[in-house]
Design a protein around this motif. Structure first.
Motif, PDB file in Angstrom:
ATOM      1  N   ARG A  20      92.385  94.789 -77.686  1.00 32.49           N
ATOM      2  CA  ARG A  20      93.154  95.523 -76.832  1.00 32.49           C
ATOM      3  C   ARG A  20      92.336  96.980 -76.741  1.00 32.49           C
ATOM      4  NH1 ARG A  20      96.489  95.643 -80.505  1.00 32.49           N
ATOM      5  NH2 ARG A  20      96.018  97.367 -81.541  1.00 32.49           N
ATOM      6  N   GLU A  62      92.184  97.733 -72.527  1.00 36.69           N
ATOM      7  CA  GLU A  62      93.323  98.797 -71.751  1.00 36.69           C
ATOM      8  C   GLU A  62      92.795  99.479 -70.600  1.00 36.69           C
ATOM      9  OE1 GLU A  62      93.941 101.191 -75.369  1.00 36.69           O
ATOM     10  OE2 GLU A  62      95.623 100.216 -76.024  1.00 36.69           O
ATOM     11  N   ALA A 109      97.911  94.348 -75.143  1.00 36.28           N
ATOM     12  CA  ALA A 109      97.681  95.319 -74.386  1.00 36.28           C
ATOM     13  C   ALA A 109      98.741  95.252 -73.140  1.00 36.28           C
ATOM     14  CB  ALA A 109      96.152  95.073 -73.631  1.00 36.28           C
TER      15      ALA A 109
END
Length: 257
Positions: A68, A72, A113
Protein backbone atom coordinates in the motif's frame (compact mmCIF):
# COMPACT_ATOMS: atom_id res chain seq x y z
CA UNK A 1 2.56 -24.04 3.22
CA UNK A 2 5.47 -22.15 1.75
CA UNK A 3 7.83 -23.52 4.36
CA UNK A 4 7.57 -26.97 2.80
CA UNK A 5 9.11 -25.86 -0.49
CA UNK A 6 12.54 -27.12 -1.43
CA UNK A 7 15.46 -25.06 -2.70
CA UNK A 8 14.97 -25.82 -6.40
CA UNK A 9 14.08 -22.95 -8.76
CA UNK A 10 10.40 -22.21 -8.86
CA UNK A 11 9.58 -22.47 -5.15
CA UNK A 12 8.30 -19.93 -2.64
CA UNK A 13 11.56 -20.18 -0.72
CA UNK A 14 13.40 -19.18 -3.89
CA UNK A 15 11.14 -16.20 -4.45
CA UNK A 16 11.84 -14.96 -0.92
CA UNK A 17 15.55 -15.82 -0.88
CA UNK A 18 18.30 -13.16 -1.23
CA UNK A 19 19.97 -15.40 -3.83
CA UNK A 20 16.89 -15.32 -6.04
CA UNK A 21 16.42 -11.62 -5.35
CA UNK A 22 12.75 -11.37 -6.31
CA UNK A 23 11.75 -9.13 -3.40
CA UNK A 24 14.61 -6.68 -3.91
CA UNK A 25 14.06 -6.70 -7.67
CA UNK A 26 10.37 -5.83 -7.32
CA UNK A 27 11.07 -3.07 -4.80
CA UNK A 28 13.69 -1.49 -7.03
CA UNK A 29 11.46 -1.62 -10.11
CA UNK A 30 8.56 -0.08 -8.19
CA UNK A 31 10.68 2.81 -6.93
CA UNK A 32 12.33 3.47 -10.28
CA UNK A 33 9.17 3.42 -12.38
CA UNK A 34 7.16 5.37 -9.81
CA UNK A 35 9.69 8.18 -10.06
CA UNK A 36 9.40 8.04 -13.84
CA UNK A 37 5.60 8.09 -13.70
CA UNK A 38 5.52 11.07 -11.36
CA UNK A 39 7.98 12.93 -13.59
CA UNK A 40 5.97 12.18 -16.75
CA UNK A 41 2.32 11.84 -15.66
CA UNK A 42 0.69 12.43 -19.06
CA UNK A 43 0.34 8.70 -19.88
CA UNK A 44 -1.04 7.14 -16.68
CA UNK A 45 -2.29 3.91 -18.26
CA UNK A 46 1.12 2.98 -19.66
CA UNK A 47 2.76 3.57 -16.29
CA UNK A 48 0.25 1.42 -14.41
CA UNK A 49 0.33 -1.27 -17.08
CA UNK A 50 4.10 -1.51 -16.64
CA UNK A 51 3.83 -1.83 -12.86
CA UNK A 52 0.86 -4.19 -12.50
CA UNK A 53 2.88 -7.36 -11.95
CA UNK A 54 5.39 -5.49 -9.81
CA UNK A 55 2.74 -4.28 -7.39
CA UNK A 56 1.09 -7.69 -7.44
CA UNK A 57 4.36 -9.31 -6.44
CA UNK A 58 4.83 -6.84 -3.61
CA UNK A 59 1.34 -7.58 -2.25
CA UNK A 60 2.15 -11.30 -2.17
CA UNK A 61 5.76 -11.15 -0.99
CA UNK A 62 5.82 -8.09 1.27
CA UNK A 63 2.22 -7.91 2.45
CA UNK A 64 -0.56 -5.37 2.20
CA UNK A 65 0.96 -2.64 4.35
CA UNK A 66 4.23 -2.30 2.44
CA UNK A 67 2.50 -2.71 -0.91
CA UNK A 68 0.00 0.00 0.00
CA UNK A 69 2.82 2.41 0.83
CA UNK A 70 4.42 1.64 -2.53
CA UNK A 71 1.14 2.11 -4.42
CA UNK A 72 -0.06 5.31 -2.76
CA UNK A 73 1.96 7.77 -4.92
CA UNK A 74 0.26 6.27 -7.99
CA UNK A 75 -3.30 6.27 -6.65
CA UNK A 76 -4.17 9.51 -8.52
CA UNK A 77 -3.27 7.71 -11.75
CA UNK A 78 -5.83 4.93 -11.33
CA UNK A 79 -9.03 6.64 -12.45
CA UNK A 80 -7.58 8.39 -15.53
CA UNK A 81 -5.65 5.24 -16.44
CA UNK A 82 -8.83 3.15 -16.48
CA UNK A 83 -10.54 5.77 -18.62
CA UNK A 84 -7.57 5.81 -20.99
CA UNK A 85 -7.57 2.01 -21.17
CA UNK A 86 -11.27 2.00 -21.97
CA UNK A 87 -10.81 4.44 -24.84
CA UNK A 88 -7.96 2.36 -26.22
CA UNK A 89 -9.61 -1.04 -25.78
CA UNK A 90 -10.63 -1.49 -29.40
CA UNK A 91 -7.33 -0.16 -30.72
CA UNK A 92 -4.73 -2.08 -28.72
CA UNK A 93 -4.15 -5.57 -27.40
CA UNK A 94 -6.57 -5.80 -24.45
CA UNK A 95 -4.43 -8.38 -22.66
CA UNK A 96 -1.37 -6.16 -22.74
CA UNK A 97 -3.09 -2.88 -22.06
CA UNK A 98 -6.60 -2.67 -20.60
CA UNK A 99 -6.35 -5.83 -18.50
CA UNK A 100 -2.89 -4.92 -17.25
CA UNK A 101 -4.11 -1.49 -16.16
CA UNK A 102 -7.03 -3.18 -14.44
CA UNK A 103 -4.60 -5.58 -12.76
CA UNK A 104 -2.67 -2.70 -11.20
CA UNK A 105 -5.92 -1.26 -9.87
CA UNK A 106 -6.88 -4.68 -8.52
CA UNK A 107 -3.56 -4.99 -6.68
CA UNK A 108 -4.06 -1.50 -5.28
CA UNK A 109 -7.53 -2.48 -4.05
CA UNK A 110 -6.27 -5.70 -2.46
CA UNK A 111 -3.71 -3.80 -0.38
CA UNK A 112 -6.24 -1.12 0.57
CA UNK A 113 -4.83 1.77 -1.45
CA UNK A 114 -8.03 2.31 -3.47
CA UNK A 115 -11.51 0.83 -3.43
CA UNK A 116 -14.41 0.14 -5.77
CA UNK A 117 -12.67 0.93 -9.04
CA UNK A 118 -12.62 -2.57 -10.51
CA UNK A 119 -16.35 -3.06 -9.98
CA UNK A 120 -17.05 0.41 -11.40
CA UNK A 121 -14.88 -0.17 -14.48
CA UNK A 122 -16.09 -1.44 -17.87
CA UNK A 123 -14.16 -4.68 -17.29
CA UNK A 124 -17.15 -6.98 -17.74
CA UNK A 125 -17.90 -5.42 -21.12
CA UNK A 126 -14.26 -5.95 -22.09
CA UNK A 127 -14.48 -9.61 -21.12
CA UNK A 128 -17.73 -10.12 -23.01
CA UNK A 129 -16.11 -8.60 -26.10
CA UNK A 130 -13.07 -10.88 -25.76
CA UNK A 131 -15.33 -13.92 -25.35
CA UNK A 132 -16.89 -13.19 -28.75
CA UNK A 133 -13.55 -13.05 -30.56
CA UNK A 134 -12.10 -16.05 -32.41
CA UNK A 135 -9.88 -17.93 -29.98
CA UNK A 136 -6.55 -16.95 -31.52
CA UNK A 137 -4.85 -15.65 -28.40
CA UNK A 138 -2.80 -17.94 -26.20
CA UNK A 139 -4.35 -19.54 -23.14
CA UNK A 140 -2.74 -17.07 -20.74
CA UNK A 141 -5.00 -14.26 -21.95
CA UNK A 142 -8.08 -16.39 -21.45
CA UNK A 143 -6.94 -17.56 -18.01
CA UNK A 144 -6.52 -13.94 -16.92
CA UNK A 145 -9.91 -13.05 -18.34
CA UNK A 146 -11.52 -16.02 -16.63
CA UNK A 147 -10.11 -15.00 -13.25
CA UNK A 148 -11.32 -11.43 -13.70
CA UNK A 149 -14.77 -12.72 -14.63
CA UNK A 150 -14.87 -14.73 -11.39
CA UNK A 151 -13.98 -11.62 -9.42
CA UNK A 152 -16.86 -9.80 -11.08
CA UNK A 153 -19.28 -12.56 -10.09
CA UNK A 154 -19.70 -14.05 -13.58
CA UNK A 155 -18.84 -17.77 -13.35
CA UNK A 156 -20.48 -18.74 -16.64
CA UNK A 157 -18.55 -16.02 -18.45
CA UNK A 158 -15.37 -17.29 -16.80
CA UNK A 159 -16.07 -20.80 -18.08
CA UNK A 160 -16.69 -19.48 -21.58
CA UNK A 161 -13.43 -17.53 -21.56
CA UNK A 162 -11.20 -20.40 -20.43
CA UNK A 163 -12.95 -23.01 -22.56
CA UNK A 164 -14.26 -26.46 -21.78
CA UNK A 165 -17.96 -25.89 -22.36
CA UNK A 166 -20.75 -24.78 -20.07
CA UNK A 167 -20.59 -25.58 -16.38
CA UNK A 168 -22.55 -28.80 -15.77
CA UNK A 169 -25.21 -28.51 -13.09
CA UNK A 170 -24.42 -30.28 -9.84
CA UNK A 171 -20.85 -31.06 -10.86
CA UNK A 172 -18.97 -29.60 -7.89
CA UNK A 173 -16.80 -32.11 -6.02
CA UNK A 174 -15.47 -30.97 -2.61
CA UNK A 175 -11.75 -30.95 -1.95
CA UNK A 176 -10.38 -31.27 -5.48
CA UNK A 177 -6.88 -30.07 -6.38
CA UNK A 178 -5.57 -29.16 -9.81
CA UNK A 179 -1.80 -28.89 -9.57
CA UNK A 180 -0.61 -27.08 -12.70
CA UNK A 181 -3.99 -27.25 -14.47
CA UNK A 182 -4.89 -23.55 -14.44
CA UNK A 183 -7.94 -24.01 -16.66
CA UNK A 184 -9.29 -26.74 -14.40
CA UNK A 185 -8.76 -24.58 -11.32
CA UNK A 186 -10.64 -21.63 -12.82
CA UNK A 187 -13.54 -23.83 -13.92
CA UNK A 188 -13.62 -25.38 -10.45
CA UNK A 189 -13.89 -21.96 -8.80
CA UNK A 190 -16.60 -21.04 -11.30
CA UNK A 191 -18.55 -24.18 -10.42
CA UNK A 192 -18.07 -23.53 -6.70
CA UNK A 193 -19.39 -20.00 -7.11
CA UNK A 194 -22.35 -21.12 -9.19
CA UNK A 195 -23.31 -23.81 -6.68
CA UNK A 196 -22.45 -21.68 -3.62
CA UNK A 197 -20.08 -24.30 -2.25
CA UNK A 198 -18.78 -23.83 1.31
CA UNK A 199 -15.32 -22.29 1.55
CA UNK A 200 -13.90 -25.31 3.39
CA UNK A 201 -14.72 -27.50 0.39
CA UNK A 202 -13.01 -25.13 -2.06
CA UNK A 203 -9.95 -24.26 0.04
CA UNK A 204 -7.84 -27.31 -0.97
CA UNK A 205 -8.01 -26.23 -4.62
CA UNK A 206 -7.00 -22.67 -3.72
CA UNK A 207 -4.08 -23.80 -1.57
CA UNK A 208 -2.92 -26.18 -4.27
CA UNK A 209 -2.95 -23.33 -6.78
CA UNK A 210 -0.88 -21.17 -4.42
CA UNK A 211 1.54 -24.01 -3.72
CA UNK A 212 2.12 -24.56 -7.43
CA UNK A 213 2.24 -20.88 -8.37
CA UNK A 214 6.05 -20.46 -8.36
CA UNK A 215 6.51 -23.30 -10.85
CA UNK A 216 3.63 -22.09 -12.99
CA UNK A 217 5.16 -18.61 -12.92
CA UNK A 218 8.57 -19.98 -13.82
CA UNK A 219 6.97 -21.81 -16.77
CA UNK A 220 5.32 -18.60 -17.98
CA UNK A 221 1.79 -19.86 -17.38
CA UNK A 222 0.80 -17.25 -14.79
CA UNK A 223 2.01 -13.93 -13.40
CA UNK A 224 1.78 -12.08 -10.10
CA UNK A 225 -1.34 -10.36 -11.41
CA UNK A 226 -2.97 -13.74 -12.02
CA UNK A 227 -2.21 -14.80 -8.45
CA UNK A 228 -3.89 -11.67 -7.13
CA UNK A 229 -6.96 -12.12 -9.33
CA UNK A 230 -7.22 -15.73 -8.15
CA UNK A 231 -6.86 -14.57 -4.55
CA UNK A 232 -9.61 -12.01 -5.03
CA UNK A 233 -11.88 -14.61 -6.60
CA UNK A 234 -11.40 -17.05 -3.73
CA UNK A 235 -11.38 -14.66 -0.80
CA UNK A 236 -14.18 -12.33 -1.90
CA UNK A 237 -16.48 -14.73 -3.76
CA UNK A 238 -15.93 -17.91 -1.71
CA UNK A 239 -14.67 -16.72 1.70
CA UNK A 240 -16.74 -13.50 1.50
CA UNK A 241 -13.90 -11.25 2.68
CA UNK A 242 -13.77 -7.55 1.74
CA UNK A 243 -11.47 -6.82 -1.19
CA UNK A 244 -9.20 -4.67 0.99
CA UNK A 245 -8.38 -7.73 3.14
CA UNK A 246 -7.30 -9.99 0.28
CA UNK A 247 -3.66 -8.92 0.40
CA UNK A 248 -3.34 -9.52 4.12
CA UNK A 249 -5.00 -12.94 3.70
CA UNK A 250 -2.67 -13.97 0.87
CA UNK A 251 0.71 -12.93 2.28
CA UNK A 252 0.85 -15.30 5.29
CA UNK A 253 -0.08 -18.18 3.00
CA UNK A 254 3.06 -17.77 0.88
CA UNK A 255 5.59 -16.47 3.42
CA UNK A 256 8.13 -19.14 4.43
CA UNK A 257 7.90 -20.26 8.05
Amino acid sequence: MAGSSNSAPGTWQDLFSPEWGEVTHLQEIMKRFTRLALAKPNDPATHLMSLADTLGGLVALKGAQEARAAAEPLVPFCEPALAQAGRAFQKRDPAHFALQVLSFVNAAEECGAVQGMVEASPAKAWLEAIAKLPRKQDDRLHYRCGLVALCLGAPELAATLVGGGKLPAGSFTPGEQFGFNVQGFIRYLATAMKEQAPADEVRPAWRSFVEGFPKNKSAGQVTWSDLLWAARAFYTRIEQLPVARVGEALHPLVKPA
